[in-house]
Enzyme design. Structure first.
Site, PDB file in Angstrom:
ATOM      1  N   ASP A 158      34.020 -24.694 -31.866  1.00 51.55           N
ATOM      2  CA  ASP A 158      32.682 -25.176 -31.525  1.00 51.55           C
ATOM      3  C   ASP A 158      31.788 -25.180 -32.765  1.00 51.55           C
ATOM      4  OD1 ASP A 158      33.412 -25.046 -28.648  1.00 51.55           O
ATOM      5  OD2 ASP A 158      33.418 -22.899 -29.037  1.00 51.55           O
ATOM      6  N   HIS A 186      32.506 -19.626 -24.754  1.00 49.00           N
ATOM      7  CA  HIS A 186      33.232 -20.845 -25.119  1.00 49.00           C
ATOM      8  C   HIS A 186      33.394 -21.682 -23.849  1.00 49.00           C
ATOM      9  CE1 HIS A 186      35.970 -23.646 -26.910  1.00 49.00           C
ATOM     10  NE2 HIS A 186      36.908 -23.348 -26.032  1.00 49.00           N
TER      11      HIS A 186
END
Length: 333
Positions: A158, A186
């Protein structure tokens, strides 16, 4: 030098297929460090795993001393220096997140117990398999003799996605962007934060907000793109991110091993105990960290505005709920 023992679970899967070559050729632990790769997967995948072993042999890599394929935890977790837990129960269509959690609690309870019993107490454990934060927390709780700080989960993918979106928008390279932050889970509640990020534009370092001059994009589409990038890849490829996930795992583990560059911080999911950002204790939450001597520390003192606060609390709430569900399953598992 002595070889280090590196475990990759889910080793017959597609992330591992991109990851193993990078590790074995020295991209992660350096060009001088010999290694023993231990590959764990479930029994029905053993034939596939044999093929992976053949390919690793056929790469003729000088650092790779031995490859050990196995479906047995007592073999896989023995004397490990590092464990990269990629394998997990994937979410099937029509599956509730709760069902997914239940299946994964079982896996990560078992692997945590195996780490506790067989691995070195100094082992570094990186959890990739989703839901990564909660799986990592369960593994850590199931390995009480290994320090909680030795467990981390992957939010580097990410982080890299956020970095690259900023770079693309400004027409610079990803290397010109630093100190983006992923806060939280996440999942699609994660918060990609560029309030503290810097970008090198024509030799001058400026804040990302100043460089981009488009607050509505930074507070809107940018965040959504990073949050939903995994789903976008699946939609296009009909498979989940493997190449980019493998690259992020390499970045994450290399930084644990060698430390973060001066003046830079990275994002990873770590135990929230003792943080100064108002995140509840006993969560596995992604923070900005710096790493030195294989030890991470929170980046302290970053001012948090109201917009960020709200986003950080939202993802903490999701993680708290996930944890509660998982802990229920843990006591009955």
């Amino acid at each position: 030098g002595e070889p280090i023992r590196v475990l990759v679970t889910g080793a017959a899967g597609q992330i591992a297929y991109s990851l193993l070559y990078s590790i074995a050729k020295g991209d992660v632990f350096g060009k001088e460090q010999p290694l023993i790769l231990v590959l764990l997967d479930i029994t029905p995948m053993m034939t596939v795993l044999e093929g992976v072993v053949m390919e690793l042999q056929d790469c003729a890599l000088p650092l790779l001393r031995e490859v050990i394929p196995t479906d047995k935890e007592e073999v896989a977790f023995k004397d490990l220096d590092i464990a990269i837990l990629v394998g997990s129960m994937p979410r099937r269509e029509g599956m509730e997140r709760k069902d997914l959690l239940k299946a994964n609690v079982k896996i990560f309870k078992s692997q945590g117990a195996a780490l506790d019993k067989y691995a070195k107490k100094t082992v570094k454990v990186v959890v990739v398999g989703n839901p990564a934060n909660t799986n990592c927390l369960i593994a850590s709780k199931s390995a009480p003799s290994i320090p909680k700080e030795n467990f981390s989960c992957l939010t580097r993918l990410d982080h890299n996605r956020a970095k690259s979106q900023i770079a693309l928008k400004l027409g610079v390279t990803a290397n010109d962007v630093k100190n983006v932050i992923i806060w939280g889970n996440h999942s699609s509640t994660q918060y990609p934060d560029v309030n503290h990020a810097k970008v090198n534009v024509k030799g001058k370092e400026v804040g990302v907000y100043e460089a981009i001059k488009d607050d509505s994009w930074l507070k809107g589409d940018f965040i959504l793109t990073v949050q939903q990038r995994g789903a976008a890849v699946i939609k296009a490829r009909k498979l989940s991110s493997a190449m980019s996930a493998a690259k992020a795992i390499c970045d994450h583990v290399r930084d644990i091993w060698f430390g973060t560059p001066a003046g830079e911080f990275v994002s990873m999911g770590v135990i929230s105990d003792g943080n100064s950002y108002g995140v509840p204790e006993d969560l596995l939450y992604s923070f900005p960290v710096v790493i030195k001597d294989k030890t991470w520390k929170f980046v302290e003192g970053l001012p948090i505005n109201d917009f960020s606060r709200e986003k950080m609390d939202l993802t903490a709430k999701e993680l708290t709920e996930e944890k509660e569900t998982a802990v229920e399953f843990l006591s009955s598992a």
